[in-house]
Design a protein around this motif. Structure first.
Motif, PDB file in Angstrom:
ATOM      1  N   THR A  27       0.800  -1.281  -0.128  1.00 31.77           N
ATOM      2  CA  THR A  27       0.108  -0.013  -0.086  1.00 31.77           C
ATOM      3  C   THR A  27       1.011   1.225   0.186  1.00 31.77           C
ATOM      4  N   THR A  28       0.798   2.151  -0.893  1.00 34.86           N
ATOM      5  CA  THR A  28       1.602   3.510  -1.052  1.00 34.86           C
ATOM      6  C   THR A  28       0.747   4.380  -0.431  1.00 34.86           C
ATOM      7  N   ILE A  29       0.980   4.978   0.544  1.00 33.21           N
ATOM      8  CA  ILE A  29       0.421   6.298   1.006  1.00 33.21           C
ATOM      9  C   ILE A  29       1.169   7.482   0.740  1.00 33.21           C
ATOM     10  N   ASP A  50      -4.962   6.334  -0.595  1.00 28.71           N
ATOM     11  CA  ASP A  50      -4.447   6.333   0.619  1.00 28.71           C
ATOM     12  C   ASP A  50      -3.792   7.481   0.814  1.00 28.71           C
ATOM     13  N   VAL A  51      -4.057   8.610   1.705  1.00 26.69           N
ATOM     14  CA  VAL A  51      -3.537   9.794   2.166  1.00 26.69           C
ATOM     15  C   VAL A  51      -2.853   9.771   3.529  1.00 26.69           C
ATOM     16  N   GLY A  52      -1.627  10.229   3.779  1.00 25.41           N
ATOM     17  CA  GLY A  52      -1.045  10.347   5.046  1.00 25.41           C
ATOM     18  C   GLY A  52      -0.897  11.670   5.650  1.00 25.41           C
ATOM     19  N   GLU A  53      -1.293  11.885   6.877  1.00 26.95           N
ATOM     20  CA  GLU A  53      -1.121  13.338   7.431  1.00 26.95           C
ATOM     21  C   GLU A  53      -0.601  13.103   8.786  1.00 26.95           C
ATOM     22  N   ASN A  54      -0.066  14.072   9.391  1.00 24.74           N
ATOM     23  CA  ASN A  54       0.351  14.007  10.590  1.00 24.74           C
ATOM     24  C   ASN A  54       0.310  15.112  11.492  1.00 24.74           C
ATOM     25  N   THR A 205       4.690  -3.621   4.338  1.00 23.60           N
ATOM     26  CA  THR A 205       3.662  -3.448   3.546  1.00 23.60           C
ATOM     27  C   THR A 205       2.983  -2.276   3.352  1.00 23.60           C
ATOM     28  N   HIS A 206       3.229  -1.237   4.027  1.00 25.76           N
ATOM     29  CA  HIS A 206       2.515   0.152   3.876  1.00 25.76           C
ATOM     30  C   HIS A 206       3.881   1.175   3.998  1.00 25.76           C
ATOM     31  N   LEU A 207       3.850   1.882   2.762  1.00 25.56           N
ATOM     32  CA  LEU A 207       4.888   2.901   2.330  1.00 25.56           C
ATOM     33  C   LEU A 207       4.571   4.221   2.634  1.00 25.56           C
ATOM     34  N   ARG A 208       5.299   4.995   3.148  1.00 23.02           N
ATOM     35  CA  ARG A 208       4.544   6.348   3.630  1.00 23.02           C
ATOM     36  C   ARG A 208       5.582   7.366   2.735  1.00 23.02           C
TER      37      ARG A 208
END
Length: 221
Positions: A27-29, A50-54, A205-208
């Motif tokens: 999963t590419t985030i 898939d969207v990443g925020e911090n 498995t999950h790339l940020r």
């Protein structure tokens, strides 16, 4: 942005095949901190959901503006316990569970479960975010028994002063040990723009991924 995204997708697929893995397992985030909601909409149009925020405040605003899209929001930064429930309003994926107070703040018995990664500190600096390797097992047992939380795996950030693959190999070993007690916790959140290929080689498995997809961040307002 479209060219950068296509390049990252090609590199992810190549790294997965080199490691003998199926690219569809990954999963590419896209990490979109400080980027406008319009960029997230472009990503969605290109098929990346898939969207990443911090940052809770920024993420809340974007998720509200983009509620017409079927996005999967991932919270990837250090999370204050007092903001836990606010983050759960838009995100069902939290990658930075690292302490007891946050575990209890995230617990709930209503609504969908929150998928959580336990953050592991891959450095020797106790001031960095994440649990030590020795704390992982007992904390994972408590997380697995917490209502409303689904323990899906571990998360780590490679130290700046070490070869990334060595750090990710340690994270993979911790993941393997965790899975023996919690078979459903086999996911590994690891790898950013500069080192995601090393992370793939060690089972991520999950790339940020931020700037490799989005370009340089705009100046913070």
């Amino acid at each position: 942005m479209a060219e950068r995204l296509a390049d990252v997708r090609q590199r992810v697929s190549a790294a997965a095949r080199l490691a003998g893995r199926d690219p569809s397992e990954l999963t590419t985030i896209a990490v979109t901190k400080f980027h406008p909601a319009s960029l997230v909409r472009e990503l969605a149009e290109a098929g990346l959901l898939d969207v990443g925020e911090n940052r809770e405040q920024e993420a809340t605003a974007k998720s509200q503006e983009l509620e017409d899209l079927d996005l999967r929001w991932h919270f990837i930064g250090q999370l204050q316990s007092k903001k836990a429930r606010r983050v759960q309003r838009f995100s069902r994926w939290i990658h930075s569970l690292d302490r007891e107070s946050l575990r209890t703040a995230l617990a709930h018995d209503d609504g969908p479960s929150t998928s959580v990664f336990i953050q592991v500190n891959l450095t020797s600096d106790p001031g960095r975010g994440g649990l030590s390797s020795g704390e992982l097992s007992a904390f994972a047992d408590r997380v697995a028994g917490t209502p409303g939380l689904d323990l899906v795996g571990v998360m780590g950030v490679a130290p700046l002063d070490e070869e990334p693959r060595r750090a990710f190999a340690r994270l993979k070993a911790l993941s393997d040990a965790l899975v023996r007690s919690h078979p459903g916790a086999a996911s590994i959140s690891a790898g950013m723009s500069a080192d995601f290929e090393d992370a793939i080689a060690e089972g991520a498995t999950h790339l940020r991924i931020g700037s490799a997809i989005t370009g340089n961040r705009p100046e913070r307002r």
